[in-house]
Design a protein around this motif. Structure first.
Motif, PDB file in Angstrom:
ATOM      1  N   ALA A  74      45.182  36.579  46.130  1.00 28.79           N
ATOM      2  CA  ALA A  74      46.089  37.527  45.468  1.00 28.79           C
ATOM      3  C   ALA A  74      46.528  36.982  44.112  1.00 28.79           C
ATOM      4  O   ALA A  74      46.603  37.731  43.127  1.00 28.79           O
ATOM      5  CB  ALA A  74      47.303  37.810  46.355  1.00 28.79           C
ATOM      6  N   GLN A  75      46.790  35.684  44.029  1.00 28.92           N
ATOM      7  CA  GLN A  75      47.175  35.082  42.753  1.00 28.92           C
ATOM      8  C   GLN A  75      46.007  35.090  41.770  1.00 28.92           C
ATOM      9  O   GLN A  75      46.181  35.359  40.583  1.00 28.92           O
ATOM     10  CB  GLN A  75      47.684  33.648  42.957  1.00 28.92           C
ATOM     11  N   VAL A  76      44.798  34.818  42.261  1.00 27.70           N
ATOM     12  CA  VAL A  76      43.619  34.860  41.389  1.00 27.70           C
ATOM     13  C   VAL A  76      43.414  36.278  40.872  1.00 27.70           C
ATOM     14  O   VAL A  76      43.103  36.480  39.689  1.00 27.70           O
ATOM     15  CB  VAL A  76      42.364  34.335  42.125  1.00 27.70           C
ATOM     16  N   LYS A  77      43.604  37.259  41.734  1.00 28.09           N
ATOM     17  CA  LYS A  77      43.484  38.655  41.306  1.00 28.09           C
ATOM     18  C   LYS A  77      44.472  38.949  40.178  1.00 28.09           C
ATOM     19  O   LYS A  77      44.114  39.564  39.163  1.00 28.09           O
ATOM     20  CB  LYS A  77      43.725  39.592  42.492  1.00 28.09           C
ATOM     21  N   ALA A  78      45.710  38.480  40.324  1.00 27.86           N
ATOM     22  CA  ALA A  78      46.708  38.676  39.260  1.00 27.86           C
ATOM     23  C   ALA A  78      46.278  37.963  37.981  1.00 27.86           C
ATOM     24  O   ALA A  78      46.409  38.510  36.882  1.00 27.86           O
ATOM     25  CB  ALA A  78      48.076  38.172  39.726  1.00 27.86           C
ATOM     26  N   GLY A  82      43.841  41.950  37.767  1.00 28.94           N
ATOM     27  CA  GLY A  82      43.575  42.905  38.832  1.00 28.94           C
ATOM     28  C   GLY A  82      42.110  43.040  39.221  1.00 28.94           C
ATOM     29  O   GLY A  82      41.785  43.790  40.136  1.00 28.94           O
ATOM     30  N   ASP A  83      41.214  42.300  38.552  1.00 31.36           N
ATOM     31  CA  ASP A  83      39.785  42.404  38.834  1.00 31.36           C
ATOM     32  C   ASP A  83      39.286  41.133  39.513  1.00 31.36           C
ATOM     33  O   ASP A  83      38.866  40.182  38.857  1.00 31.36           O
ATOM     34  CB  ASP A  83      39.012  42.650  37.541  1.00 31.36           C
ATOM     35  N   LEU A  84      39.323  41.141  40.833  1.00 31.84           N
ATOM     36  CA  LEU A  84      38.921  39.970  41.608  1.00 31.84           C
ATOM     37  C   LEU A  84      37.433  39.650  41.471  1.00 31.84           C
ATOM     38  O   LEU A  84      37.000  38.535  41.773  1.00 31.84           O
ATOM     39  CB  LEU A  84      39.300  40.175  43.079  1.00 31.84           C
ATOM     40  N   ASP A  85      36.654  40.589  40.976  1.00 34.17           N
ATOM     41  CA  ASP A  85      35.233  40.327  40.777  1.00 34.17           C
ATOM     42  C   ASP A  85      34.972  39.412  39.581  1.00 34.17           C
ATOM     43  O   ASP A  85      33.831  38.995  39.355  1.00 34.17           O
ATOM     44  CB  ASP A  85      34.447  41.632  40.660  1.00 34.17           C
TER      45      ASP A  85
END
Length: 153
Positions: A74-78, A82-85
């Motif tokens: 979730a922190q990496v996504k932030a 918002g783009d976890l890819d």
């Protein structure tokens, strides 16, 4: 398959990226690396507390470590807007397990996080790591894990 689709396929949902509890930031982006502050074990019911070797077994510890891994993602996504890819790979995890003095299965506990990351991310989820005992952790949680992740910039 996108990371979000894989999570959904596994029946997993990322929590909201937890806010820091003191005077620090949840992550720092340095070049193509994201350094994520320690994420403590919590689920939708609140903190996952306890001591491995006393009131928690390895399986409960693995579940707590898995929740830490979801918070890390979730922190990496932030950090990735918002783009976890944009996540290239998991580089390293540092894990702390709230343990009794005679409990020696910290690596098996942390496998909960490591296995989840590989299940979700495949080979880019494989990482270096440490898994150490701690006589106590903040708020009495069972596990705390920090991480370093490589992202596209």
């Amino acid at each position: 398959m996108s990371v979000e689709a894989k999570l959904k396929d596994l029946g997993l949902t990322l929590p909201d990226a937890p806010a820091p509890a003191a005077n620090y930031v949840p992550f720092v982006v340095a070049g193509d690396l994201v350094h994520v502050s320690g994420q403590i074990s919590a689920d939708e019911n609140g903190l996952i507390t306890g001591t491995l070797g006393a009131d928690l077994d390895v399986e409960a510890g693995q579940a707590a470590a898995k929740r830490c891994a979801l918070s890390l993602l979730a922190q990496v996504k932030a950090a990735c807007g918002g783009d976890l890819d944009k996540l290239v790979r998991v580089v390293k995890l540092g894990a702390f397990v709230n343990s009794t003095a005679d409990f020696t299965q910290q690596p098996q506990v942390v496998n909960g996080a490591s296995d989840l990351l590989v299940e979700v991310l495949g080979d880019k989820g494989r990482h270096a790591r440490s898994a150490v005992a701690s006589p106590s952790l903040p708020l009495g949680v069972a596990v705390e894990i920090d991480g370093i992740f490589q992202i596209e910039v």
